[in-house]
Design an enzyme around this catalytic site. Structure first.
Site, PDB file in Angstrom:
ATOM      1  N   CYS A   4      42.007  68.257  94.995  1.00 27.99           N
ATOM      2  CA  CYS A   4      41.060  68.702  93.979  1.00 27.99           C
ATOM      3  C   CYS A   4      40.704  70.165  94.222  1.00 27.99           C
ATOM      4  CB  CYS A   4      39.799  67.836  94.036  1.00 27.99           C
ATOM      5  SG  CYS A   4      38.449  68.424  92.994  1.00 27.99           S
TER       6      CYS A   4
ATOM      7  N   CYS B  75      36.267  71.991  95.519  1.00 27.64           N
ATOM      8  CA  CYS B  75      35.669  72.491  96.771  1.00 27.64           C
ATOM      9  C   CYS B  75      36.790  72.980  97.684  1.00 27.64           C
ATOM     10  CB  CYS B  75      34.903  71.381  97.503  1.00 27.64           C
ATOM     11  SG  CYS B  75      33.565  70.642  96.567  1.00 27.64           S
TER      12      CYS B  75
ATOM     13  N   CYS C 117      33.391  61.830  93.766  1.00 27.15           N
ATOM     14  CA  CYS C 117      33.143  63.254  93.983  1.00 27.15           C
ATOM     15  C   CYS C 117      31.838  63.380  94.743  1.00 27.15           C
ATOM     16  CB  CYS C 117      33.065  64.008  92.652  1.00 27.15           C
ATOM     17  SG  CYS C 117      32.681  65.760  92.849  1.00 27.15           S
TER      18      CYS C 117
ATOM     19  N   GLN D 185      20.938  76.106  85.762  1.00 28.33           N
ATOM     20  CA  GLN D 185      21.572  76.203  87.069  1.00 28.33           C
ATOM     21  C   GLN D 185      22.127  74.849  87.513  1.00 28.33           C
ATOM     22  OE1 GLN D 185      22.445  78.764  88.518  1.00 28.33           O
ATOM     23  NE2 GLN D 185      20.993  80.429  88.241  1.00 28.33           N
TER      24      GLN D 185
ATOM     25  N   GLU E 198      17.661  88.382  76.087  1.00 25.61           N
ATOM     26  CA  GLU E 198      18.858  87.566  76.258  1.00 25.61           C
ATOM     27  C   GLU E 198      19.782  87.810  75.070  1.00 25.61           C
ATOM     28  OE1 GLU E 198      21.793  85.121  76.916  1.00 25.61           O
ATOM     29  OE2 GLU E 198      20.235  85.226  78.450  1.00 25.61           O
TER      30      GLU E 198
ATOM     31  N   ASP F 111      19.022  88.862  85.937  1.00 28.82           N
ATOM     32  CA  ASP F 111      19.803  87.683  86.343  1.00 28.82           C
ATOM     33  C   ASP F 111      21.053  87.590  85.470  1.00 28.82           C
ATOM     34  OD1 ASP F 111      20.683  85.271  87.368  1.00 28.82           O
ATOM     35  OD2 ASP F 111      19.209  84.059  86.287  1.00 28.82           O
TER      36      ASP F 111
ATOM     37  N   CYS G 266      25.348  86.206  90.727  1.00 32.38           N
ATOM     38  CA  CYS G 266      26.330  85.161  91.042  1.00 32.38           C
ATOM     39  C   CYS G 266      27.683  85.781  91.395  1.00 32.38           C
ATOM     40  CB  CYS G 266      26.467  84.183  89.885  1.00 32.38           C
ATOM     41  SG  CYS G 266      26.959  84.926  88.318  1.00 32.38           S
TER      42      CYS G 266
END
Length: 434
Positions: free
Chosen positions: A73, A76, A155, A263, A313, A362, A391
């Site tokens: 997978c 991760c 998962c 999030q 935004e 952000d 991020c």
């Protein structure tokens, strides 16, 4: 071809970095300090790509992956590294990006923000494929470096109750008349039942609707249907659902649609908001801008403490949701919102805004290049504090270089938030002051 390599460091994707006859080799599965036998999978003029075949001298931080699908997978990539060491590696990635991209250094490295390492994902986009050769329908993430869907039966980063749905979902989709025309299930979790959004390329008939309703009743979930883009998502006919999440510390509840951005990790989000409020050092007379404000995740806690808050935004539907959330929490008279494309603004844009003395930014992965170019210089005294939630460490470092080298601000502090444990994703927060 197999070679013996010493892993000198790791890169931003969690790959080991070694050298073979002077050539850089990126080694999937290799950890800093290890000696491994690796197979060269791809050779380029300036570097090679390899994967570990055997670990001759393991890192003291190497652990056995918990997930049986690790290595297949693509969800991760760092489960073989101790969870605390993952956080330290992400902190190094942030520092390296500051140094090599921005030529900057934080005056203080903030303590990392950490939470649960498993069962943390409250959002996921699961691919669906009807694969006759594999015996039916597959539901899950893509295989590593592949468009194929991994044959997943659990998962560990999903909440257990949602992980347990993967196999039943396979059987459900296989029973639908549109099983070949349903490419995706999006999962979103709030403070109620899990929400599942079925992307479908053909209309859903009555027989399929009955199967979806029966599944929802048996497994305690709610269904949305999405015939086209995210804005077309809607509950099953005759149903209405409310999805929301709570920031308990602030007494705030946010409503959202399952396809609207929130999030992934609610535990880290709550701590990130707390950290941002502390770094802003809010006073009752502050006038604060929240750029890329989304549905008001940071805006509303700021509005509780400041005299005036201004959220901006690019998405009109998200601004509508932000206004709804402000009103629902009794803050409509303390905050104003505007729709603006923050990637395309003039360098005098900041002068057109209401008077602001503090900012929170952000942005998505692309960063906030146009915004930082439009900010007043530190010497003007107009901005007292700027908190940047990121991020992408590379775009944060790029934007930090402008704030420091061109605008004259100081990088007073920065640190990581482990929003996505067991992945190479680096979330971070930074404080800039004059």
């Amino acid at each position: 071809m197999s070679v013996t390599l010493h892993i000198e460091s790791t890169d931003h994707e969690g790959q080991g970095i070694a050298r073979n006859d002077g050539k850089t080799v990126f080694v999937e599965g290799g950890l800093t300090g290890e000696t491994v036998v690796a197979r060269i999978m791809r050779s380029k003029p300036n570097y090679d790509k390899a994967t570990v075949e055997q670990v001759l001298r393991p890192s003291p931080f190497r652990v056995a992956p918990d997930c049986p699908h690790f290595g297949v997978c693509g969800g991760c990539s760092m489960q073989h590294l101790d969870a605390r060491a993952q956080v330290a590696a992400k902190q190094r990635v942030l520092e390296d990006n500051f140094k090599h991209i921005g030529n900057v250094q934080a005056e203080q490295m903030l303590p990392p923000i950490e939470g649960p390492h498993w069962g943390y994902r409250h959002r996921a986009r699961l691919s669906v494929r009807h694969v006759v050769k594999k015996g039916g329908v597959l539901v899950g993430f893509h295989e590593k470096r592949s468009s194929y869907v991994a044959d997943m039966r659990e998962c560990r980063v999903l909440p257990p109750a949602v992980s347990d749905l993967l196999v039943p979902l396979r059987a459900l989709i296989a029973s639908l008349a549109i099983r070949d025309r349903a490419p995706q299930i999006e999962y979103a979790q709030g403070d109620g039942l899990p929400m599942l959004v079925l992307r479908h390329l053909e209309p859903v008939g009555d027989a399929d609707l009955a199967l979806l309703r029966a599944f929802a009743a048996e497994h305690q979930v709610q269904w949305y249907l999405q015939p086209k883009g995210p804005e077309t998502a809607h509950p099953l006919p005759g149903e209405a659902h409310t999805l929301g999440y709570v920031l308990t510390e602030f007494g705030l509840r946010y409503r959202f649609q399952p396809t609207e951005f929130t999030q992934v990790n609610p535990h880290i989000n709550a701590m990130l908001v707390r950290r941002a409020m502390r770094l802003l050092e809010l006073r009752p007379d502050d006038r604060v801008g929240d750029l890329f404000c989304g549905l008001g995740n940071f805006t509303l806690p700021i509005a509780q403490r400041a005299a005036f808050t201004y959220g901006i935004e690019g998405s009109a539907p998200l601004i509508a949701r932000a206004r709804e959330n402000a009103a629902g929490n009794g803050l409509a008279d303390r905050v104003d919102f505007a729709v603006a494309n923050l990637f395309e603004i003039a360098e005098d844009w900041f002068d057109t805004l209401p008077q602001l003395n503090k900012l929170l930014i952000d942005p998505p992965r692309d960063g906030a290049l146009a915004v930082v170019k439009a900010l007043p210089p530190a010497a003007s005294g107009r901005l007292e504090r700027l908190v940047y939630v990121s991020c992408s460490p590379s775009t944060l470092a790029r934007d930090a270089a402008i704030l420091i080298h061109e605008k004259g601000y100081r990088l007073a502090g920065a640190g990581v938030a482990n929003m996505f444990p067991h992945t190479a994703h680096v979330e971070s927060i930074a404080l800039f002051v004059p």
